[in-house]
Design a protein around this motif. Structure first.
Motif, PDB file in Angstrom:
ATOM      1  N   ALA A  90     -24.101   7.163   0.570  1.00  0.00           N
ATOM      2  CA  ALA A  90     -22.841   7.790   0.992  1.00  0.00           C
ATOM      3  C   ALA A  90     -21.962   8.160  -0.196  1.00  0.00           C
ATOM      4  CB  ALA A  90     -22.072   6.844   1.907  1.00  0.00           C
ATOM      5  N   MET A  91     -22.294   7.649  -1.383  1.00  0.00           N
ATOM      6  CA  MET A  91     -21.490   7.943  -2.571  1.00  0.00           C
ATOM      7  C   MET A  91     -22.271   8.945  -3.433  1.00  0.00           C
ATOM      8  SD  MET A  91     -18.774   5.609  -2.350  1.00  0.00           S
ATOM      9  CE  MET A  91     -18.436   4.398  -3.613  1.00  0.00           C
ATOM     10  N   LEU A 104     -15.059  11.379  -6.096  1.00  0.00           N
ATOM     11  CA  LEU A 104     -15.792  11.831  -4.899  1.00  0.00           C
ATOM     12  C   LEU A 104     -15.132  13.052  -4.281  1.00  0.00           C
ATOM     13  CD1 LEU A 104     -16.692   8.495  -3.111  1.00  0.00           C
ATOM     14  CD2 LEU A 104     -18.297  10.237  -3.907  1.00  0.00           C
ATOM     15  N   MET A 156      -7.196   2.387   3.594  1.00  0.00           N
ATOM     16  CA  MET A 156      -6.861   0.964   3.426  1.00  0.00           C
ATOM     17  C   MET A 156      -5.824   0.538   4.460  1.00  0.00           C
ATOM     18  SD  MET A 156      -6.668   0.788  -0.766  1.00  0.00           S
ATOM     19  CE  MET A 156      -6.326  -0.975  -0.949  1.00  0.00           C
ATOM     20  N   VAL A 191     -11.290   1.859  -8.541  1.00  0.00           N
ATOM     21  CA  VAL A 191     -11.625   2.393  -7.208  1.00  0.00           C
ATOM     22  C   VAL A 191     -10.883   3.697  -6.944  1.00  0.00           C
ATOM     23  CG1 VAL A 191     -11.638   1.936  -4.731  1.00  0.00           C
ATOM     24  CG2 VAL A 191     -12.244   0.120  -6.298  1.00  0.00           C
ATOM     25  N   ALA A 192      -9.632   3.792  -7.408  1.00  0.00           N
ATOM     26  CA  ALA A 192      -8.905   5.055  -7.268  1.00  0.00           C
ATOM     27  C   ALA A 192      -9.648   6.158  -8.016  1.00  0.00           C
ATOM     28  CB  ALA A 192      -7.485   4.921  -7.807  1.00  0.00           C
ATOM     29  N   LEU A 223      -7.776   7.347   0.103  1.00  0.00           N
ATOM     30  CA  LEU A 223      -8.171   5.949  -0.092  1.00  0.00           C
ATOM     31  C   LEU A 223      -7.107   5.010   0.461  1.00  0.00           C
ATOM     32  CD1 LEU A 223      -9.910   3.678  -1.454  1.00  0.00           C
ATOM     33  CD2 LEU A 223      -8.516   4.042  -3.503  1.00  0.00           C
ATOM     34  N   PHE A 224      -5.853   5.271   0.113  1.00  0.00           N
ATOM     35  CA  PHE A 224      -4.758   4.408   0.564  1.00  0.00           C
ATOM     36  C   PHE A 224      -4.571   4.500   2.079  1.00  0.00           C
ATOM     37  CE2 PHE A 224      -2.555   2.417  -3.045  1.00  0.00           C
ATOM     38  CZ  PHE A 224      -3.316   2.936  -4.075  1.00  0.00           C
ATOM     39  N   LEU A 239       0.807  -1.223   0.000  1.00  0.00           N
ATOM     40  CA  LEU A 239       0.000   0.000   0.000  1.00  0.00           C
ATOM     41  C   LEU A 239       0.840   1.273   0.000  1.00  0.00           C
ATOM     42  CD1 LEU A 239      -2.886  -1.127   2.377  1.00  0.00           C
ATOM     43  CD2 LEU A 239      -2.816  -1.157  -0.119  1.00  0.00           C
ATOM     44  N   GLU A 240       2.148   1.101  -0.223  1.00  0.00           N
ATOM     45  CA  GLU A 240       2.989   2.290  -0.363  1.00  0.00           C
ATOM     46  C   GLU A 240       2.726   2.938  -1.711  1.00  0.00           C
ATOM     47  OE1 GLU A 240       6.928   0.862   0.346  1.00  0.00           O
ATOM     48  OE2 GLU A 240       6.665   0.943   2.522  1.00  0.00           O
ATOM     49  N   GLN A 241       3.181   4.175  -1.837  1.00  0.00           N
ATOM     50  CA  GLN A 241       3.047   4.917  -3.100  1.00  0.00           C
ATOM     51  C   GLN A 241       1.629   4.910  -3.660  1.00  0.00           C
ATOM     52  OE1 GLN A 241       6.309   2.961  -5.266  1.00  0.00           O
ATOM     53  NE2 GLN A 241       7.408   4.898  -5.014  1.00  0.00           N
ATOM     54  N   PRO A 242       0.754   5.657  -3.002  1.00  0.00           N
ATOM     55  CA  PRO A 242      -0.626   5.747  -3.488  1.00  0.00           C
ATOM     56  C   PRO A 242      -0.721   6.433  -4.850  1.00  0.00           C
ATOM     57  CG  PRO A 242      -0.257   7.299  -1.687  1.00  0.00           C
ATOM     58  CD  PRO A 242       0.971   6.457  -1.784  1.00  0.00           C
ATOM     59  N   VAL A 243      -1.811   6.177  -5.538  1.00  0.00           N
ATOM     60  CA  VAL A 243      -2.129   6.879  -6.781  1.00  0.00           C
ATOM     61  C   VAL A 243      -2.295   8.375  -6.449  1.00  0.00           C
ATOM     62  CG1 VAL A 243      -3.944   7.148  -8.519  1.00  0.00           C
ATOM     63  CG2 VAL A 243      -3.297   4.859  -7.731  1.00  0.00           C
ATOM     64  N   PRO A 244      -1.716   9.282  -7.250  1.00  0.00           N
ATOM     65  CA  PRO A 244      -1.874  10.716  -6.989  1.00  0.00           C
ATOM     66  C   PRO A 244      -3.355  11.092  -6.836  1.00  0.00           C
ATOM     67  CG  PRO A 244      -0.301  10.374  -8.763  1.00  0.00           C
ATOM     68  CD  PRO A 244      -0.878   9.033  -8.432  1.00  0.00           C
ATOM     69  N   ASN A 245      -3.648  11.914  -5.849  1.00  0.00           N
ATOM     70  CA  ASN A 245      -5.000  12.401  -5.527  1.00  0.00           C
ATOM     71  C   ASN A 245      -5.905  11.332  -4.916  1.00  0.00           C
ATOM     72  OD1 ASN A 245      -4.479  15.031  -6.516  1.00  0.00           O
ATOM     73  ND2 ASN A 245      -4.770  14.268  -8.597  1.00  0.00           N
ATOM     74  N   ALA A 246      -5.394  10.113  -4.725  1.00  0.00           N
ATOM     75  CA  ALA A 246      -6.182   9.083  -4.048  1.00  0.00           C
ATOM     76  C   ALA A 246      -5.498   8.694  -2.733  1.00  0.00           C
ATOM     77  CB  ALA A 246      -6.367   7.869  -4.946  1.00  0.00           C
ATOM     78  N   ALA A 295     -12.572   7.266  -6.010  1.00  0.00           N
ATOM     79  CA  ALA A 295     -12.126   8.048  -4.847  1.00  0.00           C
ATOM     80  C   ALA A 295     -11.783   9.475  -5.262  1.00  0.00           C
ATOM     81  CB  ALA A 295     -10.924   7.372  -4.184  1.00  0.00           C
ATOM     82  N   ILE A 296     -11.074   9.617  -6.388  1.00  0.00           N
ATOM     83  CA  ILE A 296     -10.708  10.956  -6.865  1.00  0.00           C
ATOM     84  C   ILE A 296     -11.969  11.715  -7.274  1.00  0.00           C
ATOM     85  CG2 ILE A 296      -9.416  12.231  -8.623  1.00  0.00           C
ATOM     86  CD1 ILE A 296      -7.472   9.796  -8.725  1.00  0.00           C
ATOM     87  N   SER A 324      -7.288  -0.589  -6.302  1.00  0.00           N
ATOM     88  CA  SER A 324      -6.911   0.719  -5.754  1.00  0.00           C
ATOM     89  C   SER A 324      -5.997   1.511  -6.687  1.00  0.00           C
ATOM     90  CB  SER A 324      -6.205   0.532  -4.415  1.00  0.00           C
ATOM     91  OG  SER A 324      -5.032  -0.240  -4.590  1.00  0.00           O
ATOM     92  N   ARG A 325      -5.507   0.875  -7.736  1.00  0.00           N
ATOM     93  CA  ARG A 325      -4.718   1.602  -8.735  1.00  0.00           C
ATOM     94  C   ARG A 325      -5.470   1.682 -10.061  1.00  0.00           C
ATOM     95  NH1 ARG A 325       0.019   2.400  -6.063  1.00  0.00           N
ATOM     96  NH2 ARG A 325       0.292   0.953  -4.343  1.00  0.00           N
ATOM     97  N   ALA A 375     -18.120   7.061   2.505  1.00  0.00           N
ATOM     98  CA  ALA A 375     -17.760   6.754   1.115  1.00  0.00           C
ATOM     99  C   ALA A 375     -16.353   6.172   1.039  1.00  0.00           C
ATOM    100  CB  ALA A 375     -17.853   8.020   0.257  1.00  0.00           C
ATOM    101  N   LEU A 380     -15.168   2.401  -0.266  1.00  0.00           N
ATOM    102  CA  LEU A 380     -14.145   2.225  -1.307  1.00  0.00           C
ATOM    103  C   LEU A 380     -12.907   1.502  -0.778  1.00  0.00           C
ATOM    104  CD1 LEU A 380     -14.330   5.666  -3.162  1.00  0.00           C
ATOM    105  CD2 LEU A 380     -15.227   3.444  -3.919  1.00  0.00           C
TER     106      LEU A 380
END
Lengths: 302, 302
Positions: B98-99, B169, A43, B162-163, A39-40, A29-36, B166-167, B158-159, A118, A122
């Motif tokens: 919630a979404m 929302l 998680m 779902v990401a 969410l990470f 779960l390192e390095q999340p997607v930018p702007n998410a 999340a963005i 998550s990549r 939400a 997710l």
């Protein structure tokens, strides 16, 4: 009460299993997607918060029992992490306002309280996918990988864990018999506990007869875990429990205690404990860790 | 307006793809677990309600394009069903209070309105697992099966999808630029549309260069689909649309129309359409269905 603390060797084993699986999940779960990032973060909050890591422990203990002394626990890390991700996702969704509406879990605010509803939905969704991604990315040989994936999907989907949760939700305010309560728990928590033991056994090279035996062991401790949960829900403090004491009773959910009384539930627990040990007795190899795990499950205080 | 109806050959193809995938999903969800009938009913409601079945269509069309004339569509049924299950799960969860809090989807009450919120959450959860179970149970050879599973998990987790959600929302009430809107859509809807095309191409035996080309095609039509959605959200009637007209505008979500205006969005749509056709032009074999699909996506009225 003096028996409540697991023996030191089991404690060391549980600590090591927890550290291994947490490290593996943390890496994933390192390095999340930018702007998410949120969410990470959710998680990680859900999958890495305090917890017993019982399912990972079962994976390592079963693999070790079947493989023997020179077993390399690194071979189990991904499977253990995948099971913990599924378990974490199920807790996040179970705690949602529309489900059990719990605000406390493992002594901390539940995911939808710490973040928002939400994000919790997710994060649960993504943790489920993450479990399968983890198994797929592992360097297990293809046939074993497919077997592990099959065990995990069968245990967690509409004919496993989710069916159990659906039946459980439907049981609120209903009078269930013991014969109706048991299949629900076998699905809701038992299926994933069984899968943990079976996946560990597969990683350790168990044959099909041994796989059947370890399934009996896991079914017994899975149900024992639930019976002890029901007993603790009535007898333990919220502080010790890390979740709201009496929560199930408040929801008017049928429990082993409401059906059998505290003493009846304790008798049931002892019977399941014996079933688990009887299953182990038929296995070759060193099953002392699996015995200690069974002891711990019926004696735990939270 | 006269172009809105897809040509008859595409219509027949879309109808056939829809029938095939619905039959496969129906089979999978027969015989519910005792006492979990409502869960299975909600899963069927979500996965088998009216829908374009665009992702299944892409699977069949791509497999056919790469495999050639004697292609057996039965080889694609499970992959198509798995993609539709993931798509259906994402819609059920996206519609939750919630979404996006939508009460209308494809002209019918959304899943949490037709059932209840808890059942909708669980049906979504179980549909996700079902997708992976379907792929695992198929008789594809192991290496291809693992490739298909990898495509699907990467696109939906998550990549991926779902990401994107999340963005999305997080973007409510924010001013996004075009450069921020596009990556969100590439994840939220684009990733699964790309996976559909790529999984179909893999089933059809595409090589890695062809896989890259079909990815470009799918990225263009995936984004085009979203741009057309934004245009329809402003210009079409609720009745034609099957969901509440102006819903995104009401939520104050940035859209291609809010950023570019209706005419600017239409220009963007034409540019993406051209990109898709340009990608197809470099491929060997009969890509007429894929061309017709691209035409249909930019011309559709709902």
């Amino acid at each position: 009460m003096s028996n409540r603390t697991p023996p030191v060797t089991l404690q060391a084993f549980l600590r090591d299993a927890a550290t291994r699986v947490e490290t593996r999940i943390q890496e994933t779960l390192e390095q999340p997607v930018p702007n998410a990032e949120k969410l990470f973060e959710a998680m990680r909050y859900a999958a890495l918060g305090p917890g017993k890591r019982l399912r990972p422990a079962l994976v390592y203990a079963c693999a070790k029992a079947f493989h023997g002394g020179d077993f390399d626990p690194a071979k189990c890390d991904v499977t253990a992490a995948a099971l913990e991700c599924i378990h974490a996702y199920s807790l996040v969704h179970d705690d949602l306002p529309a489900m059990d509406d719990d605000d406390l879990r493992r002594g901390r605010p539940t995911c939808h309280i710490a973040f928002d509803e939400a994000t919790a939905i997710l994060a649960g969704d993504a943790l489920q996918t993450q479990a399968f991604e983890l198994l797929l990315a592992d360097n297990t040989e293809p046939a074993l990988k497919l077997q592990l994936l099959q065990e995990l999907t069968a245990a967690s989907g509409s004919r496993g864990m989710v069916a159990g949760q659906a039946i459980d939700l439907d049981s609120v305010n209903k009078t269930l018999t013991l014969e109706q309560l048991e299949p629900m728990h076998r699905l809701k928590t038992g299926a994933l506990i069984c899968a943990s033991a079976r996946m560990g056994a597969l990683l350790g090279g168990a044959d099909s007869v041994q796989l059947q035996t370890i399934t009996h062991y896991a079914q017994a401790i899975g149900l024992a875990f639930q019976v002890q949960d029901d007993i603790l829900d009535i007898t333990a403090d919220t502080e010790v429990l890390g979740k709201n004491q009496g929560a199930d009773a408040l929801l008017n959910k049928p429990t082993y205690v409401s059906l059998l009384g505290v003493n009846g539930a304790r008798e049931k627990l002892q019977g399941l404990h014996k079933q688990a040990l009887d299953a182990l007795a038929t296995l070759p190899g060193d099953t002392s860790l699996l015995q200690a795990l069974a002891d711990y499950i019926v004696q735990r205080s939270h």
